[in-house]
Write an enzyme that holds these catalytic residues in place. Structure first.
Site, short mmCIF file in Angstrom:
data_model
loop_
_atom_site.label_atom_id
_atom_site.label_comp_id
_atom_site.label_asym_id
_atom_site.label_seq_id
_atom_site.Cartn_x
_atom_site.Cartn_y
_atom_site.Cartn_z
N LYS A 45 37.29 24.83 10.42
CA LYS A 45 37.53 23.62 11.42
C LYS A 45 38.88 23.18 11.50
O LYS A 45 39.39 22.75 12.35
CB LYS A 45 36.80 22.25 10.55
CG LYS A 45 34.94 22.13 10.59
CD LYS A 45 34.87 21.06 9.83
CE LYS A 45 33.25 21.27 9.72
NZ LYS A 45 32.60 20.31 8.85
N HIS A 96 9.84 46.73 13.49
CA HIS A 96 9.96 47.82 14.40
C HIS A 96 11.53 47.84 14.71
O HIS A 96 12.03 48.13 15.63
CB HIS A 96 9.17 47.48 15.70
CG HIS A 96 7.85 47.52 15.49
ND1 HIS A 96 7.09 48.58 15.75
CD2 HIS A 96 7.00 46.51 15.01
CE1 HIS A 96 5.67 48.48 15.47
NE2 HIS A 96 5.47 47.20 14.89
N GLU A 98 24.29 27.96 2.11
CA GLU A 98 25.45 26.80 1.86
C GLU A 98 25.37 26.11 0.40
O GLU A 98 26.58 25.81 -0.03
CB GLU A 98 25.37 25.59 2.84
CG GLU A 98 26.48 25.26 3.63
CD GLU A 98 26.07 24.42 4.67
OE1 GLU A 98 27.00 24.68 5.74
OE2 GLU A 98 25.55 23.35 4.66
O1 PA5 Z 1 24.45 20.58 4.46
C1 PA5 Z 1 25.37 20.02 5.10
O2 PA5 Z 1 26.12 19.04 4.58
C2 PA5 Z 1 25.99 20.48 6.28
O3 PA5 Z 1 25.17 21.62 6.96
C3 PA5 Z 1 25.81 19.44 7.45
O4 PA5 Z 1 24.61 19.18 7.48
C4 PA5 Z 1 26.37 19.81 8.86
O5 PA5 Z 1 27.92 20.35 8.57
C5 PA5 Z 1 26.59 18.80 9.79
O6 PA5 Z 1 27.14 17.52 9.20
P1 PA5 Z 1 27.09 16.12 9.71
O7 PA5 Z 1 25.68 15.87 9.58
O8 PA5 Z 1 28.14 15.39 8.87
O9 PA5 Z 1 27.46 16.35 11.19
#
Ligand code: PA5
Length: 433
Positions: free
Chosen positions: A417, A303, A282
């Site tokens: 989303k 494996h 990410e």
């Molecule tokens: O690293 C990040 O910002 C994302 O992976 C969030 O943790 C994830 O989308 C969850 O978001 P939130 O904590 O706002 O529900």
């Protein structure tokens, strides 16, 4: 204790790596210190282990104790950075089978949308004493919000007004639907700091509370991270192995190795792989750039994916994590008839054979043209896990900056989303059809 991780690689001479990246690393390091790098408003994680508020830490410990006493099972709701860190640490430090009798069972929800999962979770918790920790920085993420709505209804039906003592919310200090709901309902709350993004939040209450509930020593976890802060303060590539790892990743990418596989021979470290994948995936996968983070759990995957790693397209490099000390061990018995032919191993333990298998695998993959990185970690305990968390966070930020992207945003996560909101006809999104 410092230097709890040893970093080794054989792909490029240290001097050459310094020639390629030394100056850039120093420049980025300076920008991060001065707060002038892109996304610098999310650099709060860097000082978290040192700057964590003692009062807040005491509240986390007290709340964890309260939940541990009142619940047989604690449901932790969250997705992405709001659950992976806690689950990674818990899985790495919990026994493989059963649970310690003093600890509640900690289970996770809100990371999937399976109705079967939720139905069976409700059946599983019924009849047990239950508590819920709901975690969402934005307070509006759909997956955990749905799980929380269902569990809240369950808790209300089960406990009535007393339910409010069994629900803890961790979210933004003032914004978002979850903050509003928590304030109105009188839940205990903790704050996700503004300057810490989800995937860097494991050392805030987001990770600390569920980890403490599971009976893991969060003070040791923070102690390890604190020592790592000291260890990785240098701007010099020659002395900062987190930066060496970051530089090497970029060097390998420039040579065409665009997939990194995190590999370990420790089964309960596999969830940590998932945390690592989110952290790097990410943070780096944007603007058409990035190294694809993958993982394997060896020897199981020798494996299956082992064939590909040994012999498939040569665009993979592999990072092995090895723990020097192990928690327990098992001897190989000798048999009189030796029918299975294994008596040649009977003076060895399983862990010795595991280590030999790791060496044999590394050698084979290197011979097969896979550049290798080897991280040796002292022990799989809370201290070292805290240390390695910080090592990877530091390396990730530097690596993403070297790549030329903002490590702390995730614009791509928004695309699906918008589609689900449109397809499910969320008010305000229908007209985009
Ligand atoms: O690293 C990040 O910002 C994302 O992976 C969030 O943790 C994830 O989308 C969850 O978001 P939130 O904590 O706002 O529900």
């Amino acid at each position: 204790m410092v230097n709890a991780i040893t970093f080794n690689q054989t792909h490029i001479a240290q001097e050459e790596l310094e020639k390629q990246f030394g100056e850039k690393v120093q420049h980025i390091h300076k920008q991060m210190i001065e707060g002038t790098s892109v996304g610098a408003e999310f650099l709060g994680w860097k000082q978290l282990p040192n700057e964590i508020d003692q009062e807040e830490l005491n509240q986390v410990l007290a709340t964890a104790e309260k939940l541990r006493k009142s619940a047989d099972v604690v449901v932790v709701i969250g997705v992405g950075g709001s659950y992976l860190g806690a689950k990674a640490v818990q899985d790495a430090l919990s026994p493989y089978f059963g649970k310690h009798e003093d600890n509640p069972e900690v289970i996770f929800a809100g990371q999937n949308l399976s109705g079967t999962y939720m139905k069976q979770l409700l059946q599983h918790i019924d009849g047990k004493e239950v508590a819920v920790i709901v975690i969402s920085k934005s307070g509006t993420t759909t997956e955990p919000a749905i799980a929380f709505r269902i569990l809240l209804e369950y808790m209300e039906n089960r406990y009535g007004a007393a339910m409010k003592d069994r629900v803890v919310a961790i979210t933004d200090k003032s914004k978002g639907a979850l903050r509003e709901l928590a304030n109105r309902s009188g839940f205990t709350t903790f704050v996700v700091p503004d300057d810490v993004g989800g995937r860097f939040s494991v050392l805030t209450p987001v990770g600390l509370l569920p980890i403490a509930v599971a009976g893991i020593d969060i003070l040791q976890l923070l102690e390890g991270a604190k020592d790592a802060v000291k260890e990785y303060t240098s701007s010099e590539l020659s002395t900062n192995s987190a930066y060496q790892y970051a530089a090497l990743r970029n060097h390998l990418l420039n040579e065409g190795y665009n997939i990194e596989i995190l590999a370990s021979f420790t089964p309960n470290f596999a969830t940590f792989h998932e945390w690592w994948k989110q952290l790097f995936g990410e943070s780096e996968g944007k603007d058409g750039k990035g190294i694809y983070p993958a993982s394997v759990a060896y020897p199981t995957d020798l494996h299956s994916l082992g064939q590909y790693v040994q012999d498939g397209r040569r665009e993979i490099f592999e990072t092995f994590v090895q723990f020097k000390e192990t928690t327990a061990n098992c001897a190989i018995p000798t048999t009189e008839d030796n029918l299975d032919g294994l008596n040649y191993l009977s003076d060895k333990t399983m862990n010795e054979i595991n280590d030999v298998t790791l060496q044999a695998t590394m050698q084979a993959h290197q011979d097969g043209g896979v550049p290798l990185i080897h991280l040796t970690v002292g022990k799989k305990d809370a201290y070292h896990i805290g240390y390695i968390i910080y090592f990877f966070e530091m390396a990730c930020a530097m690596s993403a900056y070297l790549l030329g992207v903002n490590p702390f945003d995730q614009p791509g996560v928004e695309e699906y989303k918008k589609n689900i909101f449109r397809m499910l006809e969320k008010p305000g999104f229908v007209e985009e059809k």
